[in-house]
Design a protein around this motif. Sequence first.
Motif, PDB file in Angstrom:
ATOM      1  N   ILE A 186      67.333  69.843  27.228  1.00 22.84           N
ATOM      2  CA  ILE A 186      67.986  70.485  28.528  1.00 22.84           C
ATOM      3  C   ILE A 186      67.654  69.558  29.859  1.00 22.84           C
ATOM      4  N   LEU A 187      66.708  69.093  29.715  1.00 18.25           N
ATOM      5  CA  LEU A 187      66.255  68.106  30.789  1.00 18.25           C
ATOM      6  C   LEU A 187      67.163  66.732  30.792  1.00 18.25           C
ATOM      7  N   PHE A 188      67.210  66.217  29.725  1.00 23.71           N
ATOM      8  CA  PHE A 188      68.144  64.936  29.646  1.00 23.71           C
ATOM      9  C   PHE A 188      69.660  65.416  29.943  1.00 23.71           C
ATOM     10  N   GLY A 189      70.046  66.518  29.596  1.00 23.79           N
ATOM     11  CA  GLY A 189      71.414  66.889  29.905  1.00 23.79           C
ATOM     12  C   GLY A 189      71.574  66.971  31.615  1.00 23.79           C
ATOM     13  N   SER A 190      70.696  67.802  32.010  1.00 24.56           N
ATOM     14  CA  SER A 190      70.554  67.948  33.346  1.00 24.56           C
ATOM     15  C   SER A 190      70.441  66.458  34.112  1.00 24.56           C
ATOM     16  N   VAL A 191      69.777  65.488  33.707  1.00 23.42           N
ATOM     17  CA  VAL A 191      69.841  64.312  34.596  1.00 23.42           C
ATOM     18  C   VAL A 191      70.853  63.676  34.024  1.00 23.42           C
ATOM     19  N   ALA A 192      71.642  63.780  33.226  1.00 25.54           N
ATOM     20  CA  ALA A 192      72.835  62.765  33.021  1.00 25.54           C
ATOM     21  C   ALA A 192      73.975  63.591  33.725  1.00 25.54           C
ATOM     22  N   LEU A 193      74.015  64.972  34.021  1.00 24.90           N
ATOM     23  CA  LEU A 193      74.791  65.659  34.666  1.00 24.90           C
ATOM     24  C   LEU A 193      74.724  65.105  36.103  1.00 24.90           C
ATOM     25  N   TYR A 194      73.602  65.075  36.508  1.00 24.32           N
ATOM     26  CA  TYR A 194      73.409  64.626  38.024  1.00 24.32           C
ATOM     27  C   TYR A 194      73.882  63.232  38.326  1.00 24.32           C
ATOM     28  N   TYR A 195      73.414  62.226  37.408  1.00 25.06           N
ATOM     29  CA  TYR A 195      74.053  60.933  37.654  1.00 25.06           C
ATOM     30  C   TYR A 195      75.380  60.911  37.552  1.00 25.06           C
ATOM     31  N   TYR A 196      76.052  61.611  36.670  1.00 27.03           N
ATOM     32  CA  TYR A 196      77.604  61.385  36.303  1.00 27.03           C
ATOM     33  C   TYR A 196      78.221  62.104  37.746  1.00 27.03           C
ATOM     34  N   ARG A 197      77.742  63.230  38.256  1.00 30.13           N
ATOM     35  CA  ARG A 197      78.390  63.783  39.586  1.00 30.13           C
ATOM     36  C   ARG A 197      78.028  62.700  40.673  1.00 30.13           C
ATOM     37  N   ARG A 198      76.989  62.263  40.684  1.00 30.14           N
ATOM     38  CA  ARG A 198      76.853  61.410  41.804  1.00 30.14           C
ATOM     39  C   ARG A 198      77.764  60.041  41.889  1.00 30.14           C
TER      40      ARG A 198
END
Length: 93
Positions: free
Chosen positions: A7-19
């Motif tokens: 979940i933590l890795f997915g959240s970080v990946a989603l944050y950088y993708y949206r940015r």
Amino acid sequence: MFQLLLILFGSVALYYYRRDSNERVWLRLPTFEDYLRHSLQQAENGAQHACIYCHSDQTWEYGLASLMDYRRECVCLGCGHRLWRKEQQSLPL
């Protein structure tokens, strides 16, 4: 424990993708100078900063990632279209 890391890795990946996605959209916008050149050719009501879509002269400028971001984006308040982008060196305090 594994689910928490996933979940933590997915959240970080989603944050950088949206940015990165926001920056790609910002880079596709015309610069302020290009927008002015294009809008002056299509001006109907004489307003230089009028929206080329709905001809409203009400716009809102904001930072891409935050209010103080140097990457600025302008949106028409009449129709909601993104109009132009610009980089601002320093914001007045």
